[in-house]
Design a protein around this motif. Structure first.
Motif, short mmCIF file in Angstrom:
data_model
loop_
_atom_site.label_atom_id
_atom_site.label_comp_id
_atom_site.label_asym_id
_atom_site.label_seq_id
_atom_site.Cartn_x
_atom_site.Cartn_y
_atom_site.Cartn_z
N UNK A 28 35.21 -57.83 -32.37
CA UNK A 28 34.38 -57.23 -33.41
C UNK A 28 35.04 -57.17 -34.77
N UNK A 29 36.34 -57.35 -34.84
CA UNK A 29 37.04 -57.37 -36.12
C UNK A 29 38.34 -58.13 -35.97
N UNK A 30 38.72 -58.85 -37.02
CA UNK A 30 40.02 -59.53 -36.98
C UNK A 30 41.14 -58.65 -37.49
N UNK A 31 40.81 -57.39 -37.80
CA UNK A 31 41.84 -56.43 -38.20
C UNK A 31 41.83 -55.30 -37.19
N UNK A 32 42.68 -55.40 -36.21
CA UNK A 32 42.83 -54.36 -35.19
C UNK A 32 44.24 -53.81 -35.29
N UNK A 33 44.33 -52.52 -35.53
CA UNK A 33 45.62 -51.86 -35.73
C UNK A 33 45.88 -50.93 -34.55
N UNK A 34 46.98 -51.17 -33.83
CA UNK A 34 47.38 -50.33 -32.71
C UNK A 34 48.61 -49.54 -33.13
N UNK A 35 48.53 -48.22 -32.98
CA UNK A 35 49.67 -47.36 -33.32
C UNK A 35 50.24 -46.80 -32.03
N UNK A 36 51.41 -47.32 -31.62
CA UNK A 36 52.07 -46.83 -30.42
C UNK A 36 52.89 -45.59 -30.79
N UNK A 37 52.44 -44.43 -30.32
CA UNK A 37 53.02 -43.16 -30.75
C UNK A 37 54.17 -42.72 -29.83
N UNK A 38 55.22 -43.54 -29.81
CA UNK A 38 56.41 -43.18 -29.03
C UNK A 38 56.16 -43.15 -27.54
N UNK A 39 55.37 -44.09 -27.03
CA UNK A 39 55.03 -44.11 -25.60
C UNK A 39 56.27 -44.33 -24.75
N UNK A 40 56.21 -43.80 -23.53
CA UNK A 40 57.31 -43.94 -22.58
C UNK A 40 57.00 -44.96 -21.50
N UNK A 41 55.88 -45.64 -21.64
CA UNK A 41 55.53 -46.69 -20.67
C UNK A 41 55.49 -48.04 -21.40
N UNK A 42 54.73 -48.98 -20.89
CA UNK A 42 54.71 -50.34 -21.44
C UNK A 42 53.59 -50.54 -22.45
N UNK A 43 53.21 -49.50 -23.16
CA UNK A 43 52.09 -49.57 -24.10
C UNK A 43 52.23 -50.73 -25.09
N UNK A 44 53.40 -50.87 -25.73
CA UNK A 44 53.59 -51.94 -26.72
C UNK A 44 53.57 -53.32 -26.07
N UNK A 45 54.20 -53.42 -24.92
CA UNK A 45 54.33 -54.74 -24.28
C UNK A 45 52.98 -55.34 -23.92
N UNK A 46 52.00 -54.51 -23.55
CA UNK A 46 50.73 -55.06 -23.06
C UNK A 46 49.89 -55.67 -24.18
N UNK A 47 50.24 -55.42 -25.46
CA UNK A 47 49.45 -55.98 -26.55
C UNK A 47 50.27 -56.88 -27.47
N UNK A 48 51.54 -57.09 -27.16
CA UNK A 48 52.41 -57.85 -28.07
C UNK A 48 51.98 -59.31 -28.22
N UNK A 49 51.30 -59.86 -27.22
CA UNK A 49 50.86 -61.24 -27.34
C UNK A 49 49.46 -61.36 -27.92
N UNK A 50 48.88 -60.24 -28.34
CA UNK A 50 47.55 -60.25 -28.95
C UNK A 50 47.67 -60.23 -30.47
N UNK A 51 46.70 -60.80 -31.18
CA UNK A 51 46.75 -60.82 -32.66
C UNK A 51 46.35 -59.48 -33.27
N UNK A 52 47.10 -58.43 -32.91
CA UNK A 52 46.86 -57.10 -33.46
C UNK A 52 48.02 -56.71 -34.35
N UNK A 53 47.79 -55.76 -35.25
CA UNK A 53 48.87 -55.19 -36.05
C UNK A 53 49.43 -54.01 -35.28
N UNK A 54 50.66 -54.11 -34.86
CA UNK A 54 51.27 -53.09 -34.01
C UNK A 54 52.24 -52.24 -34.82
#
Length: 463
Positions: A28-54
């Motif tokens: 729905x948008x080419x600008x998707x911003x994910x803010x990982x708020x100090x997660x202790x699990x694999x939150x960042x890893x599951x989206x690192x290969x996606x074209x999102x702004x992390x």
């Protein structure tokens, strides 16, 4: 895809659900911003290969800070709107077109995906906590609100020009509430769009804590109201005027809402003394215990289930019942509580299975599956318990037994209190406060109904 809006997803320990949410958002948008708020699990890893702004937070800063940082990143892309949704699966990006359709009608307003219309799919405590928050926020904002706690929103970018608002960790769930008040003060209202209430089975437990967070929201609202002289115009516009319409007065919740307003008015006029009196009564009653062994009926009030099983607090109630059964093998048990949230079994049925597994004879266990709160519990009990003016042993948690016992007596039962005694909780004080508010509400409605001889209302809340 559209570049007219950016999608912002705050995430804290969302590894199980975030990837699907982010992938769907990219449709729905080419600008998707994910803010990982100090997660202790694999939150960042599951989206690192996606074209999102992390965006990564080294330490957890709270939802408010995550949303704010996501918004600041979105402002760099000069879009007109910001779409926010949670990463726990409660919001489906596939519902974004519903909100965009509403946005076409109200391009200058905040659009909110409202879930409260689907009451059966929402945990009861969460539902009523949201309703309480709606009342206070609507008063401060000056217009009715449908779901003030939904994080699925579209904000106009202009709202955030020179906006001053707290983003501290303490403000995690206050931020989205306060922003509605700040927006209203700038002439920006919110419009609701009904969306499904989704509670994904594999999602982590909600970070929202009903009593704590609603209390913080209420304190924030109180500050805004005091600054505006309690803003009586806002109370009239948000809560009184809409309910003067004839079509509203026939709805079942009309009486409860009106009594809620009257209860609040009593608290204000007595400077909180009436609420303090109820609170002290609840604390005193919590220490009472009368568990006779020679009665015929024991009533066990249900509790929200966890994975279709009784949680620890509910088990304490059931174990208290078992102690009575070991002393009286003829004691009949009435378990109360229907299906709540997305459970597949009623609270009463889950409790009955537990008792039977522990050796209680099945013919001594009775259940009902329609009630969702204490008032409905007692209404069902009145219909199902044989005879009138029955003596009952009432089994519930200590903090709850004052309200439950008081209401049961109004339904004509002679009540013996038999409290379950779980270990102390850090939220216990706030539970007592919540019980005081609810019992004050009930007593106000009862006294008003008696004073006005309103038999229809009395039949719903007493015998």
């Amino acid at each position: 895809m559209s570049s007219n809006y950016a999608i912002i997803i705050p995430a804290y320990n969302e590894a199980r659900t975030l990837r699907n949410i982010a992938k769907s958002a990219l449709d729905f948008s080419n600008i998707v911003i994910v803010v990982n708020d100090g997660s202790q699990d694999e939150t960042s890893q599951v989206v690192k290969d996606l074209p999102v702004l992390l965006i990564e937070h080294v330490q957890n800063q709270g939802k408010a800070a995550s949303l704010w940082q996501g918004i600041q990143e979105a402002r760099k892309h000069q879009v007109d709107y910001y779409v926010t949704l949670d990463g726990d699966g409660q919001h489906s990006p596939s519902d974004i077109p519903r909100l965009l359709s509403k946005l076409e009608q109200y391009p200058d307003d905040i659009i909110i995906g409202a879930r409260l219309a689907d009451k059966s799919a929402i945990p009861a405590k969460r539902y009523y906590a949201n309703r309480i928050a709606n009342f206070w926020l609507a008063w401060a904002a000056g217009y009715p609100l449908s779901d003030s706690q939904s994080g699925f929103r579209i904000y106009p970018a202009r709202l955030f020009e020179d906006l001053k608002i707290s983003t501290s960790k303490r403000s995690s769930f206050v931020f989205e509430s306060e922003i509605l008040i700040k927006a209203a003060q700038r002439g920006i209202k919110s419009q609701a769009v009904t969306i499904p209430a989704v509670y994904t089975p594999n999602a982590r437990p909600s970070h929202f804590r009903g009593v704590r967070d609603i209390s913080l929201i209420t304190l924030m609202v109180a500050r805004h109201l005091f600054r505006r002289g309690m803003y009586p115009k806002g109370l009239y516009r948000s809560a009184i005027k809409p309910r003067l319409l004839p079509e509203y007065q026939g709805k079942p919740e009309y009486a409860g809402y009106l009594m809620g307003l009257l209860s609040l008015l009593v608290i204000i006029l007595t400077l909180g003394i009436s609420l303090l009196g109820v609170f002290l009564y609840i604390k005193k009653t919590a220490r009472e215990e009368t568990c006779p062994e020679d009665r015929n009926y024991a009533v066990i009030l249900g509790k929200r289930l966890k994975d279709n099983q009784p949680d620890q607090e509910y088990i304490h109630r059931l174990d208290t019942a078992l102690q009575l059964y070991h002393k009286n093998h003829q004691l009949q048990f009435y378990l109360l509580g229907g299906i709540t949230a997305n459970m597949e079994i009623s609270e009463s049925s889950a409790g009955a299975k537990y008792l039977i597994r522990q050796g209680v004879k099945p013919e001594l266990v009775h259940t009902e599956g329609a009630s969702r709160n204490t008032l409905e519990n007692l209404t069902e009990l009145r219909e199902n318990l044989p005879g009138k003016d029955q003596e009952i042993i009432l089994i519930t948690s200590q903090y709850h037994q004052a309200r439950a016992g008081y209401m049961a007596r109004q339904f004509g039962f002679q009540v013996y209190l038999c409290p379950a005694k779980p270990a102390g909780s850090r939220n216990m004080f706030m539970k007592y406060i919540g019980e005081a508010v609810l019992l004050h509400w009930y007593i106000t409605g009862l006294l008003y109904s008696r004073a006005t001889n309103n038999k229809a209302w009395l039949s719903r809340i007493s015998r």
